[in-house]
Design a protein around this motif. Structure first.
Motif, PDB file in Angstrom:
ATOM      1  N   ALA A 166       0.656  -1.186  -0.014  1.00  0.00           N
ATOM      2  CA  ALA A 166      -0.024   0.084  -0.070  1.00  0.00           C
ATOM      3  C   ALA A 166       0.980   1.382   0.101  1.00  0.00           C
ATOM      4  N   GLY A 189       2.148   2.320  -3.480  1.00  0.00           N
ATOM      5  CA  GLY A 189       1.272   2.725  -4.610  1.00  0.00           C
ATOM      6  C   GLY A 189       1.126   4.138  -4.614  1.00  0.00           C
ATOM      7  N   SER A 190       0.058   4.503  -5.200  1.00  0.00           N
ATOM      8  CA  SER A 190      -0.065   6.159  -5.318  1.00  0.00           C
ATOM      9  C   SER A 190      -1.477   6.499  -4.915  1.00  0.00           C
ATOM     10  N   ARG A 191      -2.346   5.643  -4.330  1.00  0.00           N
ATOM     11  CA  ARG A 191      -3.686   5.980  -3.859  1.00  0.00           C
ATOM     12  C   ARG A 191      -3.672   5.388  -2.391  1.00  0.00           C
ATOM     13  N   VAL A 248      -5.476   2.953   0.433  1.00  0.00           N
ATOM     14  CA  VAL A 248      -5.657   1.383   0.442  1.00  0.00           C
ATOM     15  C   VAL A 248      -6.507   1.461   1.880  1.00  0.00           C
ATOM     16  N   THR A 280      -2.101   5.669   3.350  1.00  0.00           N
ATOM     17  CA  THR A 280      -1.886   6.598   2.240  1.00  0.00           C
ATOM     18  C   THR A 280      -0.479   7.146   1.744  1.00  0.00           C
ATOM     19  N   ARG A 313       9.162  -1.360  -8.721  1.00  0.00           N
ATOM     20  CA  ARG A 313       9.607   0.045  -8.445  1.00  0.00           C
ATOM     21  C   ARG A 313      10.878   0.453  -8.934  1.00  0.00           C
ATOM     22  N   ALA A 322      -1.263  -6.594  -6.509  1.00  0.00           N
ATOM     23  CA  ALA A 322      -0.995  -5.072  -6.808  1.00  0.00           C
ATOM     24  C   ALA A 322      -0.806  -4.845  -8.199  1.00  0.00           C
ATOM     25  N   GLN A 348      -0.349  -0.864  -7.611  1.00  0.00           N
ATOM     26  CA  GLN A 348      -1.442  -0.203  -6.856  1.00  0.00           C
ATOM     27  C   GLN A 348      -2.345  -1.382  -6.227  1.00  0.00           C
ATOM     28  N   SER A 370      -8.881  -0.726  -4.033  1.00  0.00           N
ATOM     29  CA  SER A 370      -8.830   0.258  -2.702  1.00  0.00           C
ATOM     30  C   SER A 370      -9.218  -0.286  -1.537  1.00  0.00           C
TER      31      SER A 370
END
Length: 439
Positions: free
Chosen positions: A33, A36-38, A40, A78, A187, A217, A238, A241
């Protein structure tokens, strides 16, 4: 450090025990999480010392972990809006292997050096393979004590490799070294080709778990387990959600195993039909020992139910390579078996929270049992029940040694467990759960 009197089972068990979320999955999801960019939301996250340490480590790096106060087990993660982790910070690992071996990889993407430290006992846990891997990727590592151990400082490279980076490490001491690098491979701008140079791969199911979670992911990992090579393609990972965490199947081992030692039945709800957790192998192992195992579905909930008569079969030569983390629970059951067992493929347990093989021999011997370390495992030779006696059991700050001692106390009167609170690492209310099972 007080002594807890482990309760004796005075009647066959008849209990349902709800096991908290998987530590292994919880801490992997927290890492993914953060990468990622958003935001979760993780539902059913284990709340224990290890997961709290992981969340604190991520927050040091600029990740926000917001706990839902109504449930306490729902956490929204976040990532930093900048896409970079915060450098020039301190990360405290405690005694959590997943923190000390997974979080260093995130330092590759920080904007400054990251210092890592932990409990004094953590200084004995090996770290070098994962740190060697990060150095091969361009990071620099400064040790502040013994080379290859905590404490240390990681300085990220000025530029990440823009080609597929090949990393060669010997991960024979722990699968977490491989997992820690696989979690960050996507990454890297050119991806990662990871070679395990050792002859054996310990806890392969844990590596498969990592591969499955990375794939979930959006990552792409091609595993050649025979060649011990993992190729990770570069991509923006990612998680969905919302992610629901499975119960910790390895933490179910003391409770389900109690049905063999004490007789009766114990069942655990929310048992998955398929899982990457090594604890998913537990029902088969218990059946081999003589348990009756079933998976009833009641009101839409799938249970694992284990019933025993108090008669336990030894396993002879038993390869436990795939699920070494449940070795202490199985060892407690096998102390009461009708034949010897040689658990092999678990030499790497010498590098866990403590040297678990040495600790198991010490504590089995302490209550009058017979056990011996093997080069790659442990042998247990049953003795007459009247030869076993109560004792004050050491836990070595190891949660699985504490639950092991409690299991022995089901059939041996007078067992007292020193520092049973160490179970908070993965079971925040073990004593309450154990007492409720017996009542």
């Amino acid at each position: 450090m007080e002594l807890w009197p482990a309760p004796l089972a005075t009647a066959p068990l008849h209990a349902t025990v709800t096991v908290p979320g998987s530590k292994s999955l919880s801490n992997r999801y927290l890492i993914l999480a953060a990468l990622g960019s958003r935001p979760v939301t993780l539902v059913g996250l284990l709340r224990s010392r290890d997961t709290d340490l992981m969340m604190a480590a991520l927050e040091s790096l600029g990740v926000r972990c917001q706990v839902d106060t109504d449930t306490d087990t729902t956490v929204t993660v976040t990532p930093p809006s900048s896409g970079r982790f915060t450098g020039n910070v301190n990360v405290f690992c405690g005694l959590a292997g997943t923190v000390m071996r997974f979080v260093p990889g995130l330092a590759m993407f920080a904007d400054g050096p990251v210092h890592f430290d932990g409990d004094e006992q953590a200084y004995a846990r090996p770290m070098k393979p994962v740190l060697d891997g990060l150095e091969q990727l361009g990071a620099s590592v400064e040790y502040h004590g013994e080379i290859g151990r905590l404490p240390f400082t990681i300085t990220p490279p000025s530029a990440l490799p823009d080609h597929r980076a090949q990393v060669n490490i010997d991960s024979s001491g722990s699968s977490q070294f491989i997992s820690g690098l696989l979690l960050i491979g996507s990454r890297l701008p050119g991806g990662l080709e990871l070679h395990h140079t050792g002859e054996k791969t310990p806890s392969l199911p844990h590596i498969r778990m990592t591969v499955s979670d990375v794939t979930g992911a959006g990552g792409d990992i091609v595993a050649d387990e025979a060649a011990r090579v993992w190729a990770v393609a570069p991509c923006a990972m990612q998680l969905p959600s919302t992610v629901v965490v499975e119960p910790d199947l390895s933490n179910a081992a003391p409770f389900l195993g109690a049905a063999l030692i004490a007789g009766g039945s114990v069942r655990v709800p929310n048992w998955p039909e398929a899982t990457t957790q090594p604890g998913g192998l537990l029902p088969g192992y218990l059946a081999d020992m003589g348990a009756e195992v079933s998976f009833p579905v009641i009101d839409g909930v799938r249970y694992c139910e284990v019933s025993g008569t108090g008669i336990i079969h030894g396993l002879g030569d038993f390869d436990l390579t795939a699920a070494g983390e449940i070795a202490p629970s199985l060892a407690a059951i096998l102390v009461f078996a009708d034949a010897p067992t040689r658990m092999i493929g678990i030499g790497h347990l010498r590098g866990h929270e403590t040297n678990r093989l040495e600790a198991l021999v010490n504590e089995i011997t302490r209550v009058g049992g017979a056990a011996q370390e093997l080069p790659d495992g442990l042998s247990i030779t049953p003795v007459a029940q009247d030869a076993l006696h109560g004792a004050d059991m050491e836990t070595y700050a190891d949660h699985r040694m504490a639950t092991f001692a409690a299991m022995l106390g089901l059939r041996i009167a007078g067992v007292r467990v020193r520092n049973v609170a160490t179970t908070r690492k993965t079971l925040p209310d073990f004593v309450g759960m154990w007492t409720a099972m017996l009542s």
